[in-house]
Design an enzyme around this catalytic site. Structure first.
Site, mmCIF file in Angstrom:
data_model
loop_
_atom_site.group_PDB
_atom_site.id
_atom_site.type_symbol
_atom_site.label_atom_id
_atom_site.label_comp_id
_atom_site.label_asym_id
_atom_site.label_seq_id
_atom_site.Cartn_x
_atom_site.Cartn_y
_atom_site.Cartn_z
ATOM 1 N N THR A 154 0.921 -1.135 -0.125
ATOM 2 C CA THR A 154 0.020 -0.030 -0.035
ATOM 3 C C THR A 154 0.892 1.140 0.115
ATOM 4 O O THR A 154 2.183 1.081 0.508
ATOM 5 C CB THR A 154 -0.859 0.231 1.224
ATOM 6 O OG1 THR A 154 0.069 0.303 2.475
ATOM 7 C CG2 THR A 154 -1.911 -1.232 1.328
ATOM 8 N N HIS A 155 0.489 2.398 -0.567
ATOM 9 C CA HIS A 155 1.422 3.514 -0.683
ATOM 10 C C HIS A 155 2.670 3.019 -1.432
ATOM 11 O O HIS A 155 3.476 3.679 -1.398
ATOM 12 C CB HIS A 155 1.774 4.086 0.408
ATOM 13 C CG HIS A 155 0.585 4.389 1.480
ATOM 14 N ND1 HIS A 155 -0.144 5.782 1.337
ATOM 15 C CD2 HIS A 155 0.089 3.708 2.082
ATOM 16 C CE1 HIS A 155 -1.091 5.666 2.164
ATOM 17 N NE2 HIS A 155 -1.174 4.555 2.721
ATOM 18 N N SER A 276 16.354 -3.657 -27.787
ATOM 19 C CA SER A 276 16.955 -2.273 -28.026
ATOM 20 C C SER A 276 17.861 -2.174 -29.205
ATOM 21 O O SER A 276 18.598 -2.955 -29.460
ATOM 22 C CB SER A 276 17.760 -1.625 -26.871
ATOM 23 O OG SER A 276 18.444 -0.637 -27.141
ATOM 24 N N LYS A 282 19.097 -5.136 -23.443
ATOM 25 C CA LYS A 282 17.864 -4.948 -22.988
ATOM 26 C C LYS A 282 16.814 -5.853 -23.326
ATOM 27 O O LYS A 282 16.718 -6.507 -24.614
ATOM 28 C CB LYS A 282 17.368 -3.349 -23.883
ATOM 29 C CG LYS A 282 17.988 -2.379 -23.245
ATOM 30 C CD LYS A 282 17.986 -2.089 -21.496
ATOM 31 C CE LYS A 282 16.533 -1.691 -21.353
ATOM 32 N NZ LYS A 282 16.100 -0.311 -21.539
ATOM 33 N N GLU A 289 3.927 -1.844 -21.825
ATOM 34 C CA GLU A 289 3.987 -0.269 -21.880
ATOM 35 C C GLU A 289 2.791 0.286 -22.809
ATOM 36 O O GLU A 289 2.245 1.155 -22.473
ATOM 37 C CB GLU A 289 5.420 0.243 -22.103
ATOM 38 C CG GLU A 289 6.335 -0.093 -21.157
ATOM 39 C CD GLU A 289 7.675 0.206 -21.746
ATOM 40 O OE1 GLU A 289 8.409 1.148 -21.522
ATOM 41 O OE2 GLU A 289 8.084 -0.831 -22.295
ATOM 42 N N GLN A 321 -21.765 12.466 -37.296
ATOM 43 C CA GLN A 321 -20.898 11.582 -38.055
ATOM 44 C C GLN A 321 -19.549 11.204 -37.500
ATOM 45 O O GLN A 321 -18.885 10.329 -37.873
ATOM 46 C CB GLN A 321 -20.524 12.179 -39.413
ATOM 47 C CG GLN A 321 -19.820 11.385 -40.476
ATOM 48 C CD GLN A 321 -20.021 11.910 -41.723
ATOM 49 O OE1 GLN A 321 -21.312 11.630 -42.454
ATOM 50 N NE2 GLN A 321 -19.217 12.622 -42.406
ATOM 51 N N LYS A 324 -18.494 7.495 -35.086
ATOM 52 C CA LYS A 324 -18.122 6.122 -35.265
ATOM 53 C C LYS A 324 -16.822 5.795 -35.286
ATOM 54 O O LYS A 324 -16.139 4.964 -34.840
ATOM 55 C CB LYS A 324 -18.693 5.764 -36.855
ATOM 56 C CG LYS A 324 -20.089 5.588 -36.758
ATOM 57 C CD LYS A 324 -20.878 5.295 -38.187
ATOM 58 C CE LYS A 324 -20.940 6.418 -38.695
ATOM 59 N NZ LYS A 324 -21.810 7.593 -38.060
HETATM 60 N N1 ARG Z 1 -23.148 9.734 -42.915
HETATM 61 C C1 ARG Z 1 -24.147 10.142 -41.971
HETATM 62 C C2 ARG Z 1 -23.306 9.684 -40.384
HETATM 63 O O1 ARG Z 1 -22.568 8.901 -40.246
HETATM 64 C C3 ARG Z 1 -25.184 9.465 -42.249
HETATM 65 C C4 ARG Z 1 -26.269 10.247 -41.733
HETATM 66 C C5 ARG Z 1 -26.475 11.399 -42.832
HETATM 67 N N2 ARG Z 1 -27.680 12.073 -42.372
HETATM 68 C C6 ARG Z 1 -27.708 13.339 -43.007
HETATM 69 N N3 ARG Z 1 -28.917 13.992 -42.330
HETATM 70 N N4 ARG Z 1 -26.888 13.872 -43.592
HETATM 71 O O2 ARG Z 1 -23.724 10.509 -39.600
#
Ligand code: ARG
Length: 455
Positions: A154-155, A276, A282, A289, A321, A324
């Protein structure tokens, strides 16, 4: 052609279209996009909006598009703004004008939210399996290293002796909570946006409950505006990655230390170490890491998405958009990180002797105090007495084991030579047989508990 060219005289500026096109990122949603579209075509037919023959043509055409995607013969066009455009464009090339009926009553807004959720739900399943596998490795380690004793900290100062198996399992339980979180967020993601259309709901009499069932969602979303704006599932997923990343990073940090010459508790296998270019001797723990380093990346991805979301009015804004790439990056990183970490852990070797030698006898001070407590001395007094013993031993250049009984008795008359038998690492560990403690038998039970948790 774009899906929206009607009201425009000029096409989009070429650089603006580079900025606008999301195809490089969202093309990997093709499976979900096609599946969603096939279900939508069937729902349109069920609602009497298109005929069942038309639906069949669309479903089969989409199946052909899917096959092209799978066999990587699909020709993307520069004009394909995103995966939704690309699929519909190709569908229409294959089945003719009837392809234009697919998007009836639908918007890319509900389409993309649906695709993304479907993708996330299946990614969560894959990641859950990867964490499960890592957990199994931790259980195996606990079984292999069952009775190895090392200093518990601990610590980051030596505190009390613990079993290495207990330490491995501590990380098992952390990951168990991470998996619970993953499962729960995946359940929350299983709400279907499709049918919300652009923002206000579709005008066609779609049975959204049947559609949700068909696509494997638990329910349709109850509010179209919320369904279009909601990216909680993406944020929750990134939080999962960030917290899991932090957990893995903490484990990695300890293992890095334990692998140094100074500790020498563990030795990493060659397959998971690097060298290394300059220093021939090494052997570096790069994988650990990187595990530590990736945690920063996950936190950054979460922070990035939350920042993107914070000012958005409902329903769809193009900012969305950006959701994603963060999620894909986090998932991709995890899909490599988890099995690599598993490899590191399953192949490292433990130097039990070094672990033991590293333990300073002073870590048994609590046991010595407990020994006095067993002789009727109040703990607070025992603590004070043993503190003095530790100080005296330190002053004399001795430790709890080598300090003679006469010195002990100078500090407190309750000490007899039985005290030395209290000063055993095994005894210390095994006295902690409380549920959840580090005693050998308790940890054996914990191993069974961990196995049961996975079953
Ligand atoms: N490629 C767009 C996205 O991933 C799809 C939706 C587009 N919608 C729009 N109203 N332009 O968000």
């Amino acid at each position: 052609m774009t899906l929206w060219s009607g009201r425009f005289r000029a096409g989009l500026n070429s650089l603006a279209s580079v900025l606008n096109n999301s195809l490089p990122v969202d093309r990997r949603l093709y499976k979900e996009d096609i599946r969603g579209s096939q279900a939508w075509a069937q729902a349109l037919a069920a609602a009497g909006v298109i005929t069942s023959t038309e639906a069949e043509t669309l479903v089969n055409g989409l199946q052909a598009v899917l096959e092209e995607m799978e066999s990587e013969t699909f020709q993307f066009s520069e004009k394909d703004e995103d995966i939704h455009t690309a699929v519909e464009r190709r569908l229409t090339e294959l089945v003719g004008a009837i392809g234009g009926k697919l998007h009836t009553g639908r918007s890319r807004n509900d389409q993309v939210a649906t695709d993304f959720r479907l993708w996330l739900i299946s990614a969560a399943l894959r990641l859950d399996a990867a964490v499960d596998s890592l957990q199994k490795t931790l259980i195996q380690r606990a079984e292999t290293d069952l009775a190895v004793i090392l200093p518990g900290y601990t610590h980051f100062q030596q505190a009390q002796p613990i079993l290495l198996s207990h330490w491995w399992l501590s990380h098992f339980w952390t990951l168990q909570r991470d998996r619970e979180r993953l499962r729960q967020l995946s359940e929350r993601a299983a709400v279907m946006p499709l049918g919300s259309a652009a923002l206000a709901g579709t005008t066609f009499p779609i049975d959204r409950f049947a559609l949700a069932k068909n696509l494997g969602f638990s329910v349709p979303s109850p509010n179209s505006l919320d369904a279009i704006s909601d990216r909680d599932f993406a944020a929750e997923f990134l939080f999962w990655a960030a917290l899991t990343g932090v957990h893995l990073s903490r484990m990695a940090e300890a293992l890095i230390l334990y692998s140094t010459v100074e500790y020498g508790f563990i030795n990493m296998a060659d397959e998971f170490s690097t060298g290394s270019s300059l220093m021939p001797q090494k052997k570096n723990p790069d994988m650990l890491e990187l595990t530590r380093g990736k945690a920063g990346q996950f936190i950054g991805l979460l922070t990035g998405l939350l920042t993107t979301l914070k000012g958005l009015p409902s329903a769809y804004d193009k900012d969305l958009q950006e959701d994603k790439s963060a999620v894909f990056e986090a998932a991709d990183t995890m899909e490599v990180l988890l099995p690599v970490l598993e490899g590191v852990i399953s192949t490292l070797t433990v130097n039990a002797e070094r672990c033991r030698q590293a333990i300073h006898p002073a870590v048994l001070a609590t046991d010595l105090a407990d020994h006095l407590v067993a002789r009727g001395i109040p703990f607070r007094e025992a603590h004070e007495v043993v503190g003095k013993v530790v100080r005296l031993a330190e002053e004399k250049g001795l430790d709890l084991m080598t300090l003679p009984l006469s010195d002990y008795r100078l500090i407190h008359p309750a000490f007899t030579d039985e005290l030395y038998s209290a000063l055993s690492l095994e005894a210390s560990v095994n006295r902690r047989s409380v549920y959840g403690g580090t005693a050998l038998n308790t940890v054996k039970e914990q191993v069974d508990l961990a196995k049961k948790a996975l079953a």
